[in-house]
Enzyme design. Structure first.
Site, PDB file in Angstrom:
ATOM      1  N   ARG A  68     -12.075  20.559  63.234  1.00 31.51           N
ATOM      2  CA  ARG A  68     -11.657  21.852  62.697  1.00 31.51           C
ATOM      3  C   ARG A  68     -11.111  22.700  63.833  1.00 31.51           C
ATOM      4  NH1 ARG A  68     -11.734  19.587  58.637  1.00 31.51           N
ATOM      5  NH2 ARG A  68     -12.778  20.069  56.654  1.00 31.51           N
ATOM      6  N   GLU A  88      -4.604  28.280  61.259  1.00 29.63           N
ATOM      7  CA  GLU A  88      -4.000  27.189  60.493  1.00 29.63           C
ATOM      8  C   GLU A  88      -3.576  27.729  59.134  1.00 29.63           C
ATOM      9  OE1 GLU A  88      -5.525  23.038  58.588  1.00 29.63           O
ATOM     10  OE2 GLU A  88      -6.022  23.318  60.714  1.00 29.63           O
ATOM     11  N   HIS A 139      -2.621  18.721  59.859  1.00 31.81           N
ATOM     12  CA  HIS A 139      -3.867  18.401  59.154  1.00 31.81           C
ATOM     13  C   HIS A 139      -3.661  17.218  58.198  1.00 31.81           C
ATOM     14  CE1 HIS A 139      -7.900  20.491  58.053  1.00 31.81           C
ATOM     15  NE2 HIS A 139      -8.012  19.180  57.967  1.00 31.81           N
TER      16      HIS A 139
END
Length: 318
Positions: free
Chosen positions: A236, A265, A284
């Site tokens: 993350r 993000e 991602h």
């Protein structure tokens, strides 16, 4: 459409994948059950009243209140922070997640990123763009030390894929006494982290985002890393202090970074990370796999069998 379904697939999709495809995969694995895909809010309200199992990204508390027969909510994400877990628990509904289904893809992408830096392939790609036939130096991964932070399903898959590369591995986990598949296992205390980082050419982040891991890799940890070190974040974004990472990359305090996740993000178009040649970025996508629904449906099928036989549920959150 059955008005008395065993399983309801809720309408909101995930990662661009069709929820109808998910429902069809569940039907293939559970041919004896009535499985319905709710395509509208009204269908969700009508179908949830009789269903024993619901599955989707999340479930509204309004639906939970209508679901008198619900025994299990199977979340299609690994993270369940967005799911009303407490409300479901109050109604006696078990919650499971999709943990582990992304691990093979994330592990393969992680190994790919490590090999790019080991062989300096990104420099080759840069010279190709510039039409330059000019040699450059590469290294070997063999003989390196790789620290894997997090030894859950993703971390274990990464370690398994490293076994043939003749590297030393250091695992970092909450309870080092459990051991693990790495050559050495240490805990999350500051001294252990810095000791592991100081002797690692590659640091792979594969841990969940918690209060303990938020900002785990900051200015101090980046200063501890050797100058030829590479940080690979497959976990993350907020686990890494982005400003500190940018500074370390700009000043060559470390060799590079490969980021499948960022903080913030999505990464803004004008962010300095985009322009750093020693930083690889993917949006991602590490967990993307054509086997997404097959793996998730297998977990759901196992858990439905467990409900019938009073067995142990897999991937239980609550």
């Amino acid at each position: 459409m059955s008005t008395n379904p065993d399983v309801v697939v809720l309408r909101e999709g995930t990662e661009g994948l069709s929820m109808e495809s998910y429902a069809e995969t569940l039907r293939e694995q559970l041919p004896s059950l009535a499985i319905e895909h709710a395509r509208t809010p009204r269908e969700e309200r009508d179908l949830i009243e009789q269903a024993r199992i619901a599955t989707g990204i999340t479930i509204d508390e309004e639906l939970v209140a209508r679901a008198d027969n619900l025994e299990l909510f199977a979340c299609t994400f690994a993270g369940t922070e967005h799911v009303p877990v407490e409300t479901l628990a109050e109604h006696g509904v078990a919650v499971t997640n999709a943990g582990g289904i992304h691990a093979p893809g994330i592990a393969e992408q992680t190994i790919g990123n490590v090999l790019v830096f080991a062989r300096n392939l990104h420099e080759g790609w840069r010279r190709k763009r510039n039409h330059e036939w000019r040699h450059f130096q590469s290294q070997e991964l063999a003989g390196s030390t790789v620290a894997i932070v997090g030894l859950g399903s993703i971390g274990q898959e990464i370690v398994r894929r490293l076994e043939g590369f003749d590297v030393d591995t250091v695992g970092v986990r909450y309870t080092p006494a459990k051991g693990g598949p790495t050559d050495e296992v240490v805990g999350f205390d500051e001294n252990a982290i810095h000791d592991a980082f100081a002797r690692s050419e590659y640091v792979v982040l594969a841990c969940p985002l918690t209060d303990l891991t938020r900002g785990l890799v900051g200015e101090a940890e980046l200063a501890t890393l050797p100058p030829n070190a590479v940080v690979v974040n497959a976990a993350r974004g907020p686990i890494v202090d982005t400003d500190a990472l940018v500074s370390a990359l700009q000043s060559n305090k470390i060799r590079g970074a490969a980021l499948d996740v960022t903080d913030p993000e999505p990464l803004p178009a004008d962010h300095p990370l985009w322009d750093l040649e020693n930083c690889l970025i993917t949006p991602h996508t590490g967990g993307h796999t054509p086997k997404h629904w097959d793996r998730l449906a297998a977990i759901v099928a196992h858990n439905i069998d467990a409900l019938e036989s009073d067995g142990e549920l897999e991937n239980v959150v609550s």
